[in-house]
Design a protein around this motif. Structure first.
Motif, short mmCIF file in Angstrom:
data_model
loop_
_atom_site.label_atom_id
_atom_site.label_comp_id
_atom_site.label_asym_id
_atom_site.label_seq_id
_atom_site.Cartn_x
_atom_site.Cartn_y
_atom_site.Cartn_z
N SER A 102 3.16 36.55 4.66
CA SER A 102 4.03 37.68 4.32
C SER A 102 3.48 38.43 3.10
N ALA A 103 2.88 37.72 2.17
CA ALA A 103 2.27 38.40 1.02
C ALA A 103 1.09 39.25 1.46
N ASP A 104 0.29 38.73 2.40
CA ASP A 104 -0.83 39.51 2.94
C ASP A 104 -0.33 40.77 3.64
N ALA A 105 0.74 40.63 4.42
CA ALA A 105 1.31 41.79 5.12
C ALA A 105 1.80 42.83 4.12
N LEU A 106 2.43 42.37 3.05
CA LEU A 106 2.89 43.31 2.03
C LEU A 106 1.73 43.99 1.32
N GLY A 110 1.90 47.52 2.37
CA GLY A 110 2.98 47.68 1.40
C GLY A 110 3.48 49.09 1.25
N HIS A 111 2.68 50.08 1.62
CA HIS A 111 3.10 51.48 1.50
C HIS A 111 4.11 51.87 2.57
N ASP A 112 4.18 51.09 3.65
CA ASP A 112 5.13 51.36 4.74
C ASP A 112 6.49 50.74 4.37
N LEU A 115 8.10 48.39 7.07
CA LEU A 115 7.47 47.07 7.16
C LEU A 115 7.81 46.23 5.93
N ARG A 116 7.79 46.85 4.78
CA ARG A 116 8.13 46.13 3.54
C ARG A 116 9.55 45.56 3.65
N GLN A 117 10.47 46.37 4.15
CA GLN A 117 11.85 45.92 4.31
C GLN A 117 11.93 44.77 5.33
N ALA A 118 11.15 44.85 6.41
CA ALA A 118 11.15 43.79 7.42
C ALA A 118 10.61 42.48 6.86
N ALA A 122 12.61 39.05 6.45
CA ALA A 122 12.13 37.80 7.06
C ALA A 122 12.07 36.68 6.03
N ARG A 123 11.62 36.99 4.82
CA ARG A 123 11.60 35.98 3.75
C ARG A 123 13.01 35.51 3.43
N ARG A 124 13.95 36.44 3.34
CA ARG A 124 15.33 36.08 3.03
C ARG A 124 15.93 35.21 4.13
N VAL A 125 15.68 35.56 5.38
CA VAL A 125 16.19 34.79 6.50
C VAL A 125 15.60 33.38 6.49
N TYR A 126 14.32 33.27 6.20
CA TYR A 126 13.65 31.96 6.14
C TYR A 126 14.30 31.08 5.08
#
Length: 160
Positions: A102-106, A110-112, A115-118, A122-126
């Motif tokens: 998730s850090a790599d995706a951000l 990260g400018h999107d 996607l940042r919100q998703a 996902a981290r919060r749900v986990y």
């Protein structure tokens, strides 16, 4: 406490049925490899749905003080404890990989904002899933213990 298990099982039925319907609606747009993966997810959804439905029936039986429901609900609660321990343990074991991905995706996207919100969601749900599994274990153990007490056992009607 049985009411809480009943409500959560009903919620599980709705969630798994909804997910299965979403998957089924997408079946025409999938490649053969994706179709196989979709069928596996559908099998899990159906399995979870059936298990949640059985749990609803057992909870309803216990609420109505039916003797046939007490022992199977105790067993189901024990199985849910084992499932929470196993799945929570697997989630904890995968935590570093999930955080890294998730850090790599951000970092990469990260400018999107969407996607940042998703990713943040996902981290919060986990994390919430881990917390809920940890909270469920003592509650289910307590319910299992309570259903085995002689005082509680005496409140259930026997079949004629």
């Amino acid at each position: 406490m049985v009411w809480l298990v009943l409500l959560l099982a009903a919620f599980g039925c709705v969630v798994n049925l909804g997910h299965a319907q979403l998957l089924w609606a997408q079946r025409a747009n999938l490649s053969p490899a994706d179709s196989l993966a979709m069928h596996r997810m559908l099998a899990w959804d159906i399995g979870y749905f059936v298990a949640a439905f059985v749990l609803i029936v057992l909870c309803a039986g216990c609420i109505l003080r039916q003797g046939w429901a007490r022992i199977p609900l105790r067993a189901a609660c024990g199985a849910l404890v084992l499932w929470a321990l196993a799945s929570g343990g697997m989630m904890l074991a995968q935590w570093p990989q999930f955080e890294h991905s998730s850090a790599d995706a951000l970092a990469q996207f990260g400018h999107d904002a969407l996607l940042r919100q998703a990713v943040v969601h996902a981290r919060r749900v986990y994390r919430m899933t881990l917390v809920l599994k940890a909270a469920a274990i003592p509650v289910l153990l307590w319910l299992t213990w309570q259903l085995g007490l002689p005082v509680v056992r005496g409140q259930f009607r026997r079949r004629r």
